[in-house]
Design a protein around this motif. Structure first.
Motif, PDB file in Angstrom:
ATOM      1  N   LEU A   1      26.145  15.606  26.055  1.00 28.74           N
ATOM      2  CA  LEU A   1      27.320  15.086  25.752  1.00 28.74           C
ATOM      3  C   LEU A   1      27.774  16.041  23.959  1.00 28.74           C
ATOM      4  N   PRO A   2      28.198  16.367  23.704  1.00 29.76           N
ATOM      5  CA  PRO A   2      29.770  14.765  23.739  1.00 29.76           C
ATOM      6  C   PRO A   2      29.890  14.732  24.857  1.00 29.76           C
ATOM      7  N   PHE A   3      30.610  13.861  25.575  1.00 30.29           N
ATOM      8  CA  PHE A   3      31.465  14.055  26.436  1.00 30.29           C
ATOM      9  C   PHE A   3      32.858  14.427  26.764  1.00 30.29           C
ATOM     10  N   GLY A   4      33.210  15.125  26.980  1.00 30.95           N
ATOM     11  CA  GLY A   4      34.902  15.945  26.601  1.00 30.95           C
ATOM     12  C   GLY A   4      35.163  14.476  28.081  1.00 30.95           C
ATOM     13  N   GLU A   5      36.529  15.121  28.147  1.00 27.00           N
ATOM     14  CA  GLU A   5      37.796  14.107  29.309  1.00 27.00           C
ATOM     15  C   GLU A   5      36.915  14.480  30.636  1.00 27.00           C
ATOM     16  N   GLU A   6      36.646  15.511  30.964  1.00 26.01           N
ATOM     17  CA  GLU A   6      36.083  15.922  32.590  1.00 26.01           C
ATOM     18  C   GLU A   6      35.044  14.705  32.686  1.00 26.01           C
ATOM     19  N   GLU A   7      33.907  14.708  31.219  1.00 33.09           N
ATOM     20  CA  GLU A   7      32.897  14.083  31.950  1.00 33.09           C
ATOM     21  C   GLU A   7      33.153  12.756  31.468  1.00 33.09           C
ATOM     22  N   GLU A   8      34.139  12.063  31.124  1.00 34.19           N
ATOM     23  CA  GLU A   8      34.171  10.772  30.983  1.00 34.19           C
ATOM     24  C   GLU A   8      35.156  10.603  32.860  1.00 34.19           C
ATOM     25  N   ALA A   9      35.188  11.197  33.082  1.00 33.40           N
ATOM     26  CA  ALA A   9      35.942  10.869  34.224  1.00 33.40           C
ATOM     27  C   ALA A   9      35.432  10.888  35.330  1.00 33.40           C
ATOM     28  N   LEU A  10      34.199  11.463  34.747  1.00 31.35           N
ATOM     29  CA  LEU A  10      33.384  11.750  36.181  1.00 31.35           C
ATOM     30  C   LEU A  10      32.228  10.575  35.437  1.00 31.35           C
ATOM     31  N   LEU A  11      32.081  10.165  35.149  1.00 32.78           N
ATOM     32  CA  LEU A  11      31.202   8.800  34.258  1.00 32.78           C
ATOM     33  C   LEU A  11      32.520   7.270  34.488  1.00 32.78           C
ATOM     34  N   GLU A  12      33.393   7.312  34.670  1.00 31.76           N
ATOM     35  CA  GLU A  12      33.625   6.232  34.822  1.00 31.76           C
ATOM     36  C   GLU A  12      33.670   6.383  36.662  1.00 31.76           C
ATOM     37  N   GLU A  13      33.794   7.644  37.055  1.00 33.18           N
ATOM     38  CA  GLU A  13      33.288   7.842  38.191  1.00 33.18           C
ATOM     39  C   GLU A  13      31.807   6.772  38.765  1.00 33.18           C
ATOM     40  N   LEU A  14      31.498   6.963  38.447  1.00 34.56           N
ATOM     41  CA  LEU A  14      29.914   6.682  38.614  1.00 34.56           C
ATOM     42  C   LEU A  14      29.813   5.325  38.109  1.00 34.56           C
ATOM     43  N   ILE A  15      30.427   4.316  37.008  1.00 35.34           N
ATOM     44  CA  ILE A  15      30.497   3.133  37.155  1.00 35.34           C
ATOM     45  C   ILE A  15      31.400   2.886  38.034  1.00 35.34           C
ATOM     46  N   THR A  16      32.005   2.712  38.199  1.00 36.66           N
ATOM     47  CA  THR A  16      33.025   2.275  39.625  1.00 36.66           C
ATOM     48  C   THR A  16      31.414   2.799  40.667  1.00 36.66           C
ATOM     49  N   GLU A  17      30.922   3.723  40.994  1.00 39.77           N
ATOM     50  CA  GLU A  17      30.577   3.501  42.177  1.00 39.77           C
ATOM     51  C   GLU A  17      28.943   2.258  41.889  1.00 39.77           C
ATOM     52  N   VAL A  18      28.468   2.136  41.035  1.00 38.97           N
ATOM     53  CA  VAL A  18      27.485   1.692  40.327  1.00 38.97           C
ATOM     54  C   VAL A  18      28.326  -0.577  40.155  1.00 38.97           C
ATOM     55  N   MET A  19      29.336  -1.074  40.002  1.00 39.01           N
ATOM     56  CA  MET A  19      30.046  -1.899  39.943  1.00 39.01           C
ATOM     57  C   MET A  19      30.472  -2.261  41.782  1.00 39.01           C
TER      58      MET A  19
ATOM     59  N   VAL B   1      22.436  -0.924  34.386  1.00 43.25           N
ATOM     60  CA  VAL B   1      22.787   0.531  34.356  1.00 43.25           C
ATOM     61  C   VAL B   1      24.044   1.188  34.312  1.00 43.25           C
ATOM     62  N   ALA B   2      25.461  -0.430  34.241  1.00 42.43           N
ATOM     63  CA  ALA B   2      26.351  -0.205  34.405  1.00 42.43           C
ATOM     64  C   ALA B   2      26.204  -0.471  33.312  1.00 42.43           C
ATOM     65  N   THR B   3      26.304  -1.144  32.437  1.00 42.05           N
ATOM     66  CA  THR B   3      25.603  -1.134  30.935  1.00 42.05           C
ATOM     67  C   THR B   3      25.530   0.151  30.043  1.00 42.05           C
ATOM     68  N   TYR B   4      24.515   0.724  30.120  1.00 43.86           N
ATOM     69  CA  TYR B   4      24.042   1.743  29.710  1.00 43.86           C
ATOM     70  C   TYR B   4      25.343   3.411  29.726  1.00 43.86           C
ATOM     71  N   LEU B   5      25.855   3.173  30.493  1.00 44.92           N
ATOM     72  CA  LEU B   5      27.347   4.318  31.515  1.00 44.92           C
ATOM     73  C   LEU B   5      27.918   3.702  30.743  1.00 44.92           C
ATOM     74  N   ARG B   6      28.961   2.372  30.357  1.00 45.39           N
ATOM     75  CA  ARG B   6      29.863   2.170  29.389  1.00 45.39           C
ATOM     76  C   ARG B   6      29.922   2.034  28.289  1.00 45.39           C
ATOM     77  N   ASP B   7      28.322   2.022  28.391  1.00 47.04           N
ATOM     78  CA  ASP B   7      28.433   2.710  25.517  1.00 47.04           C
ATOM     79  C   ASP B   7      28.164   3.868  25.928  1.00 47.04           C
ATOM     80  N   PHE B   8      27.463   4.816  26.485  1.00 50.62           N
ATOM     81  CA  PHE B   8      28.000   5.730  26.472  1.00 50.62           C
ATOM     82  C   PHE B   8      29.347   6.464  26.429  1.00 50.62           C
ATOM     83  N   LEU B   9      30.372   5.448  28.089  1.00 53.23           N
ATOM     84  CA  LEU B   9      31.584   6.287  27.854  1.00 53.23           C
ATOM     85  C   LEU B   9      32.083   5.122  26.830  1.00 53.23           C
ATOM     86  N   GLU B  10      31.811   4.513  25.679  1.00 54.89           N
ATOM     87  CA  GLU B  10      32.440   3.944  24.277  1.00 54.89           C
ATOM     88  C   GLU B  10      31.817   5.043  23.562  1.00 54.89           C
ATOM     89  N   GLY B  11      30.860   5.542  23.260  1.00 51.14           N
ATOM     90  CA  GLY B  11      30.201   6.236  22.524  1.00 51.14           C
ATOM     91  C   GLY B  11      29.164   5.931  21.793  1.00 51.14           C
TER      92      GLY B  11
END
Length: 101
Positions: A74-92, A32-42
Motif C-alpha cells: 500500500l498505497p497501490f499504484g496502477e500496476e498493483e491495482e491491475a494485479l489485485l484485479e487479477e486476484l479478484i478474477t481468480e477468486v471469482m 476474500v473477494a470482498t477484502y480484495l475489492r475493498d482494498f482496490l476501492e481504497g
C-alpha cells in the motif's frame, strides 16, 4: 509513553512466537473477494491489509491468492491495482466452481 516502548516490543515478540501455532482461518471465497475489492476501492487501511495478508486461510487456493496479495504494498499504484484485479478474477472463478457443485 515509556510503557508503550516496553509493552509493544514484548507483544510483538509474543505474537511472532505464537505464530506457528495459530490455526488457519476459515474464509469463504466471497469474503476474500470482498477484502480484495475493498482494498482496490481504497476502503481498507494499512492495519486491515496487514491483518488480511498475515492471516493464513485454510483453503489452499485462497491462501495462495492471499500470499500473492501480500507481495503488494500500500498505497497501490496502477500496476498493483491491475494485479489485485487479477486476484479478484481468480477468486471469482473459485466462487463459480463452487456454485457449479
Amino acid at each position: 509513553m515509556v510503557g508503550f516502548f516496553i509493552i509493544a516490543p514484548a507483544a510483538l515478540v509474543l505474537k511472532l512466537a505464537l505464530l506457528p501455532f495459530e490455526k488457519p482461518v476459515e474464509r469463504s471465497p466471497q469474503e476474500v473477494a470482498t477484502y480484495l475489492r475493498d482494498f482496490l476501492e481504497g476502503k481498507g487501511g494499512y492495519g486491515d491489509w496487514d491483518y488480511f495478508t498475515s492471516t493464513e486461510i485454510a483453503d489452499p487456493r485462497l491462501n495462495d491468492i492471499r500470499e500473492r496479495a501480500a507481495n503488494l504494498n500500500l498505497p497501490f499504484g496502477e500496476e498493483e491495482e491491475a494485479l489485485l484485479e487479477e486476484l479478484i478474477t481468480e477468486v471469482m472463478e473459485i466462487v463459480a466452481e463452487e456454485a457449479a457443485f
